[in-house]
Each structure stands twice: as structure tokens, then as C-alpha cells.
Design an enzyme around this catalytic site. Structure first.
Site, PDB file in Angstrom:
ATOM      1  N   GLY A   1      20.972  74.284  46.702  1.00 37.11           N
ATOM      2  CA  GLY A   1      21.447  73.150  47.478  1.00 37.11           C
ATOM      3  C   GLY A   1      22.260  72.159  46.667  1.00 37.11           C
ATOM      4  O   GLY A   1      22.615  71.101  47.171  1.00 37.11           O
TER       5      GLY A   1
ATOM      6  N   HIS B   1      24.716  57.397  51.771  1.00 35.54           N
ATOM      7  CA  HIS B   1      23.585  57.945  51.022  1.00 35.54           C
ATOM      8  C   HIS B   1      23.005  56.889  50.095  1.00 35.54           C
ATOM      9  O   HIS B   1      23.600  55.837  49.874  1.00 35.54           O
ATOM     10  CB  HIS B   1      24.014  59.178  50.213  1.00 35.54           C
ATOM     11  CG  HIS B   1      24.160  60.410  51.029  1.00 35.54           C
ATOM     12  ND1 HIS B   1      25.343  60.742  51.656  1.00 35.54           N
ATOM     13  CD2 HIS B   1      23.283  61.395  51.348  1.00 35.54           C
ATOM     14  CE1 HIS B   1      25.181  61.885  52.310  1.00 35.54           C
ATOM     15  NE2 HIS B   1      23.942  62.286  52.147  1.00 35.54           N
TER      16      HIS B   1
ATOM     17  N   ASN C   1      23.775  71.529  53.087  1.00 33.90           N
ATOM     18  CA  ASN C   1      22.707  70.798  53.758  1.00 33.90           C
ATOM     19  C   ASN C   1      21.757  71.785  54.432  1.00 33.90           C
ATOM     20  O   ASN C   1      22.183  72.594  55.257  1.00 33.90           O
ATOM     21  CB  ASN C   1      23.282  69.830  54.786  1.00 33.90           C
ATOM     22  CG  ASN C   1      22.304  68.753  55.172  1.00 33.90           C
ATOM     23  OD1 ASN C   1      21.187  69.034  55.573  1.00 33.90           O
ATOM     24  ND2 ASN C   1      22.717  67.512  55.026  1.00 33.90           N
ATOM     25  N   PHE C   2      20.486  71.718  54.088  1.00 32.50           N
ATOM     26  CA  PHE C   2      19.490  72.639  54.632  1.00 32.50           C
ATOM     27  C   PHE C   2      18.863  72.160  55.939  1.00 32.50           C
ATOM     28  O   PHE C   2      18.134  72.907  56.570  1.00 32.50           O
ATOM     29  CB  PHE C   2      18.370  72.859  53.607  1.00 32.50           C
ATOM     30  CG  PHE C   2      18.756  73.767  52.480  1.00 32.50           C
ATOM     31  CD1 PHE C   2      18.653  75.131  52.607  1.00 32.50           C
ATOM     32  CD2 PHE C   2      19.238  73.254  51.295  1.00 32.50           C
ATOM     33  CE1 PHE C   2      19.020  75.974  51.576  1.00 32.50           C
ATOM     34  CE2 PHE C   2      19.606  74.077  50.256  1.00 32.50           C
ATOM     35  CZ  PHE C   2      19.500  75.446  50.393  1.00 32.50           C
TER      36      PHE C   2
ATOM     37  N   LYS D   1      22.574  59.213  44.563  1.00 28.91           N
ATOM     38  CA  LYS D   1      23.333  60.437  44.828  1.00 28.91           C
ATOM     39  C   LYS D   1      24.525  60.505  43.884  1.00 28.91           C
ATOM     40  O   LYS D   1      25.331  59.584  43.797  1.00 28.91           O
ATOM     41  CB  LYS D   1      23.796  60.492  46.280  1.00 28.91           C
ATOM     42  CG  LYS D   1      24.479  61.816  46.626  1.00 28.91           C
ATOM     43  CD  LYS D   1      24.634  61.992  48.108  1.00 28.91           C
ATOM     44  CE  LYS D   1      25.314  63.329  48.450  1.00 28.91           C
ATOM     45  NZ  LYS D   1      24.557  64.484  47.952  1.00 28.91           N
TER      46      LYS D   1
ATOM     47  N   GLY E   1      28.438  66.805  49.836  1.00 22.50           N
ATOM     48  CA  GLY E   1      28.808  68.167  50.214  1.00 22.50           C
ATOM     49  C   GLY E   1      28.823  68.361  51.717  1.00 22.50           C
ATOM     50  O   GLY E   1      29.656  69.094  52.256  1.00 22.50           O
TER      51      GLY E   1
END
Length: 238
Positions: free
Chosen positions: A75, A135, A102-103, A139, A145
Site C-alpha cells: 500500500g 490528510h 487505497n485498500f 502523510k 496516491g
């Protein structure tokens, strides 16, 4: 499964919590304090490695695991100029690899909505489009991404936009991605089409890291025992 966590920061700890809840075993945890433990011997018995580090180390971490014959879920972002090299290595080694920006289950549904909306807006040139991402201040990469993935989906449909930029631009062919860093903020992504008459906007807001962690574990469960390069769309059946 026996899972190795390559990267044991906030995301790694969230993944560990979900993995243990789903009856998996964490057999190795690698962070900046024990990098020397990332060896073939210590990784023996690992069925899947989940890699969440940073752009400075992700490529080498993934390459090593694939060389050792270990399936990898990754990731990390900010290193994707070398992603095709990793995909080629995976196929060469008959390994298994999945990378996504992104999961989150919700974000991957959001990706599908974004592609559909971009296709619908392609013929409506009176609407300009902008992407905003917010964010937390820790980060490391900017834009995110996820924002880049959203932008590339928009560019694939809107011929009037030729590239994305990470700043305000007066070039009408530029797709602006505006990045904000605010604490606390797990992640918000917004795609807005604006005209003189009205705005059309889609937004995804994460409330915690749990959605990302669950998606990473689901990806690990999916990839175990498989060969090839996979996507979260395949994991989620989208």
C-alpha cells in the site's frame, strides 16, 4: 495465515489488529528499529507480506519478498514510477503481487463512481473539474496516491484535460489536485465539477484507518495461493 508486516507504524498496527481478529498470525514485524531482521531466514514460513512503509524503501522491500517467493500486498505510494518493474519481476518469478493506492472498500467503490461520472461529464465542457485531498500532517507524499488514481481516471475520460498538477493552475488543460494537510484527518477525497449554473461533487471521507486495514487483510486472504498481479477490484468483485 502467517503474515509478515513490513512497516509497523499506525497502519501496520491497525492491520495487525484486524488480522488477529480474523484468526491470522503475525510472524514478523519490521520497522525502522529492526531492519536487519528483514532476511530470507526470518521471513521463512511467511505466507503473505503486507508492506506499508514509504517511497524510500517500498520498492526494495517488495523486490526482496518476491525474490524470496513470498506473495506481497503493498500500500506504499510515492514510488510508482518503478511499479511496472515489480509487476514484471512478479510474473518472471511466478509470484503474487497486489498494489493499490487505497485498500478501503468504500474508496474502491468511490473509484468506480468517479469513472462513471467522468464518462458522463466528458461531453459537458462547461464544467471544470478539480480534485481536493485532505490528510493528516504526517502523510509523506503529496498528492496522495488515491488522488492520483482519481485524477488518472478523470484524464482517461476527459479529453479537455491533458495532465494533473499539484497546484492551482491557469492552464485550462491542467487537472488541479489541491492537497491539504490537517490534523486529525484520516483522509478525504473530493471530485468537483463546477459550472456557472451548478456544481456536481462526489466525496469520500474516511473516519479511521480500520477500513484501509480491513481491505489490506482481505487482499492478503485473496492473494494467498495465487500467482499473478492482482487489483483490489478483483478482491472486491467490482
Amino acid at each position: 495465515m502467517n503474515i509478515a508486516l513490513i512497516g509497523y507504524g499506525k497502519m501496520g498496527k491497525a492491520i495487525e489488529e484486524i488480522a488477529l481478529q480474523r484468526n491470522h498470525r503475525i510472524v514478523l514485524k519490521i520497522d525502522e528499529h529492526n531492519l536487519s531482521d528483514y532476511t530470507r531466514e526470518k521471513m521463512a514460513g511467511t505466507e503473505v507480506a503486507i508492506e506499508f512503509t514509504g517511497p524510500h524503501s517500498a520498492y526494495e522491500n517488495v523486490r526482496q519478498a518476491l525474490e524470496w517467493g513470498i506473495p506481497v500486498i503493498c500500500g506504499s505510494t510515492g514510488w510508482l514510477e518503478r511499479l511496472e518493474e515489480i509487476k514484471a519481476l512478479c510474473l518472471q518469478r511466478k509470484g503474487a503481487f497486489l498494489h493499490t493506492t487505497n485498500f478501503s472498500v468504500g474508496v474502491n467503490i468511490f473509484f468506480e463512481v468517479n469513472k462513471r461520472l467522468a464518462a458522463l461529464m466528458a461531453s459537458h465542457s462547461d464544467y471544470d473539474v478539480r480534485i481536493t485531498e485532505i490528510h493528516h500532517t504526517q502523510k509523506r507524499d503529496s498528492p496522495s496516491g488515491t488522488a492520483i488514481s482519481l485524477a488518472e481516471q478523470v484524464l482517461a475520460s476527459l479529453g479537455r484535460k491533458t495532465r494533473w498538477v499539484n497546484h492551482v493552475s491557469d492552464n485550462p488543460e491542467d487537472l488541479e489536485i489541491i492537497s491539504e494537510r490537517v490534523d486529525p484527518a484520516p483522509g478525504t477525497h473530493r471530485v468537483r465539477y463546477a459550472s456557472a449554473i451548478d456544481d456536481i461533487e462526489i466525496t469520500h471521507t474516511a473516519h479511521s484507518r480500520k477500513g484501509f486495514a480491513l481491505g489490506a487483510v482481505l487482499a492478503a486472504e485473496f492473494i494467498a495461493g495465487r500467482q499473478g498481479v492482482f487489483t483490489m477490484q478483483q478482491v472486491l468483485g467490482l
